[in-house]
Design a protein around this motif. Structure first.
Motif, PDB file in Angstrom:
ATOM      1  N   LEU A   7       0.847  -1.189   0.000  1.00 26.52           N
ATOM      2  CA  LEU A   7       0.000   0.000   0.000  1.00 26.52           C
ATOM      3  C   LEU A   7       0.885   1.243   0.000  1.00 26.52           C
ATOM      4  O   LEU A   7       1.638   1.479   0.940  1.00 26.52           O
ATOM      5  N   GLY A   8       0.775   2.027  -1.074  1.00 31.46           N
ATOM      6  CA  GLY A   8       1.611   3.201  -1.241  1.00 31.46           C
ATOM      7  C   GLY A   8       2.329   3.137  -2.571  1.00 31.46           C
ATOM      8  O   GLY A   8       2.219   2.153  -3.306  1.00 31.46           O
ATOM      9  N   THR A  29       1.863  -2.724  -6.189  1.00 31.66           N
ATOM     10  CA  THR A  29       1.745  -1.456  -5.470  1.00 31.66           C
ATOM     11  C   THR A  29       0.353  -0.873  -5.682  1.00 31.66           C
ATOM     12  O   THR A  29      -0.281  -1.082  -6.718  1.00 31.66           O
ATOM     13  N   ASP A  31      -1.980   2.736  -4.869  1.00 27.31           N
ATOM     14  CA  ASP A  31      -2.448   4.034  -4.398  1.00 27.31           C
ATOM     15  C   ASP A  31      -3.202   4.696  -5.558  1.00 27.31           C
ATOM     16  O   ASP A  31      -3.451   4.051  -6.577  1.00 27.31           O
ATOM     17  N   THR A  50      -5.304   4.439  -0.645  1.00 31.53           N
ATOM     18  CA  THR A  50      -4.871   3.508   0.403  1.00 31.53           C
ATOM     19  C   THR A  50      -5.821   3.490   1.598  1.00 31.53           C
ATOM     20  O   THR A  50      -5.712   2.616   2.461  1.00 31.53           O
ATOM     21  N   THR A  70       2.777  -2.025   4.347  1.00 30.51           N
ATOM     22  CA  THR A  70       2.780  -0.602   4.009  1.00 30.51           C
ATOM     23  C   THR A  70       3.874   0.105   4.768  1.00 30.51           C
ATOM     24  O   THR A  70       4.201  -0.268   5.909  1.00 30.51           O
ATOM     25  N   THR A  72       3.528   3.553   4.605  1.00 29.06           N
ATOM     26  CA  THR A  72       2.870   4.850   4.655  1.00 29.06           C
ATOM     27  C   THR A  72       1.846   4.885   5.780  1.00 29.06           C
ATOM     28  O   THR A  72       1.186   3.882   6.072  1.00 29.06           O
ATOM     29  N   GLY A  75      -1.797   4.016   4.909  1.00 23.60           N
ATOM     30  CA  GLY A  75      -2.110   2.632   4.584  1.00 23.60           C
ATOM     31  C   GLY A  75      -2.104   1.679   5.756  1.00 23.60           C
ATOM     32  O   GLY A  75      -2.506   0.514   5.612  1.00 23.60           O
ATOM     33  N   ALA A  79      -4.044  -1.848   5.822  1.00 19.77           N
ATOM     34  CA  ALA A  79      -3.246  -3.078   5.820  1.00 19.77           C
ATOM     35  C   ALA A  79      -3.651  -3.996   6.967  1.00 19.77           C
ATOM     36  O   ALA A  79      -3.791  -5.213   6.793  1.00 19.77           O
ATOM     37  N   ARG A 277       3.976   0.567  11.310  1.00 17.34           N
ATOM     38  CA  ARG A 277       4.554   0.640   9.955  1.00 17.34           C
ATOM     39  C   ARG A 277       5.916   1.302  10.092  1.00 17.34           C
ATOM     40  O   ARG A 277       6.262   1.860  11.134  1.00 17.34           O
TER      41      ARG A 277
END
Length: 398
Positions: A7-8, A29, A31, A50, A70, A72, A75, A79, A277
């Motif tokens: 995610l990102g 990936t 986003d 995300t 992720t 980010t 996200g 996630a 994260r």
């Protein structure tokens, strides 16, 4: 072939994709910005925000992914949600992630579990906040409850300035909620850690000091990180103990966490942020250089159900820093020049702009121009380089 959903799409995912491909993992990936740099390196790109957890879950179930990861902030909740719904590995439960990713819920959790915590309260309207002004010790800090990179964060000295600060914070809140908390007067430097837990135990803690550019429009955005941390051994041990207590209460599993904390003039250590994260500014990537231990590798392996390789507490063979290159003013990017002899101390460089690109002033972590990884033999020499960076680092903006 295992399939890993990332995610990102920013540069933080580039070493993740590289590591995943070393294991023969198919990377996807995700986003809503198709021109983001990571999409050029992944095996597949899918266009969702995300934060659209239900749509991404439906897609991920149809795709039969084997893991989700992720780096980010936006996200992290998604996630955790996808992992829980699909029975995939993640740092913690969706419930725990919901607490950690909401500053108001996190402050409430800290207070209820007897962690050091500033007086804080969350709001959805300025009118509700105005009723409680006398509850706080001024000045205060106003923050969006769900924003990272110090976006929308503001110190407010007087009650008359609160409305302006709240309106700014709400611009950066997906939930349209904000938090007000007492301003904590810091002792020494603000600190953080890129930590990794295995089976709920924090086995790796890469503690660092944070530096800030007080001349930037947002002086709460980190402009540099330094290893090893200057925090005393006793406070480092207290931090690790409290972090472990938090992990135990929340039922943390295996994975990477970004921590922010500070020692205050009242002698107390405060956990400010604990996010499930990796942190920004390529923290995990730098720790490969600084410690020889690869928590990116560990995170990739965990995400697809492989056992992470052995990790231990961070040890350093020198003094390291990430310097966040940025501009105080808007303009057009021209070039970056690093002069001798400091060029010899640069062990890695990433520049995110091309000549002629529009540069924004440094109001948040998303406005960085790039990063330099530095290594010195002494903290004194490193500090000198950071304080006097205008002597050797020329960021040319027209």
């Amino acid at each position: 072939m295992k399939k890993l959903l990332l995610l990102g799409g920013d540069a933080l995912l580039l070493p993740v994709i590289k590591k995943a491909k070393e294991y023969g993992i198919y990377t996807i990936t995700c986003d809503y910005l198709p021109d983001n740099i990571a999409h050029k390196s992944s095996d597949e790109y899918v266009n969702f925000s995300t934060t659209d957890k239900e749509d991404i879950l439906e897609w991920a179930e149809a795709k039969h992914i084997d893991g989700v990861l992720t780096f980010t902030d936006s996200g992290a909740l998604t996630a955790a949600y996808i992992a829980e719904k699909m029975g995939l590995p993640y740092q913690c439960s969706y419930e725990a992630a919901s607490i950690l990713q909401d500053k108001a819920l996190f402050r409430d959790f800290l207070q209820k579990n007897n962690f050091n915590c500033p007086h804080a309260k969350g709001y959805s309207t300025i009118e509700d906040a105005m009723k409680d002004l006398d509850e706080f010790l001024w000045p205060v800090i106003v923050k969006p409850v769900d924003s990272a990179g110090s976006k929308g964060v503001c110190k407010v000295e007087t009650k008359g300035k609160l409305r302006e600060a709240v309106e700014n914070a709400l611009k950066f809140s997906h939930k349209k909620h904000f938090i007000i908390e007492d301003f904590l007067e810091m002792e020494g430097l603000s600190c953080g850690s890129e930590s990794f837990a295995i089976d709920g135990k924090a086995v790796f803690n890469g503690l660092y000091d944070q530096y800030f550019d007080q001349e930037s429009r947002n002086p709460y955005v980190p402009s540099g990180e330094v290893w090893p941390s200057s925090l005393s051994a006793s406070y480092q041990n207290e931090l690790k103990s409290e972090l472990q207590r938090l992990f135990s209460i929340l039922g943390v599993r295996t994975g990477i966490f970004n921590i922010e904390f500070r020692l205050c003039k009242n002698g107390k250590l405060y956990l400010m942020e604990v996010s499930p994260r990796a942190g920004g500014n390529r923290l995990a990537e730098m720790l490969v250089h600084a410690t020889g231990q690869n928590i990116i590798d560990a995170e990739v392996r965990k995400a697809v159900g492989l056992e992470p390789k052995t990790l231990s507490e961070a040890q350093y063979d020198g003094h390291y820093a990430i310097l966040v290159m940025h501009s105080l003013l808007p303009g057009k990017f021209e070039d970056i020049v690093i002069e001798d002899p400091f060029f010899n101390h640069v062990i890695d460089k990433m520049i995110l702009y091309k000549k002629g690109d529009d540069v924004r002033p440094f109001t948040g972590a998303n406005a960085l121009i790039g990063t330099l990884f530095l290594k010195f033999d002494s903290r004194k020499d490193l500090n000198h380089a950071l304080v006097n960076q205008s002597d050797w680092l020329k960021i040319k903006i027209n």
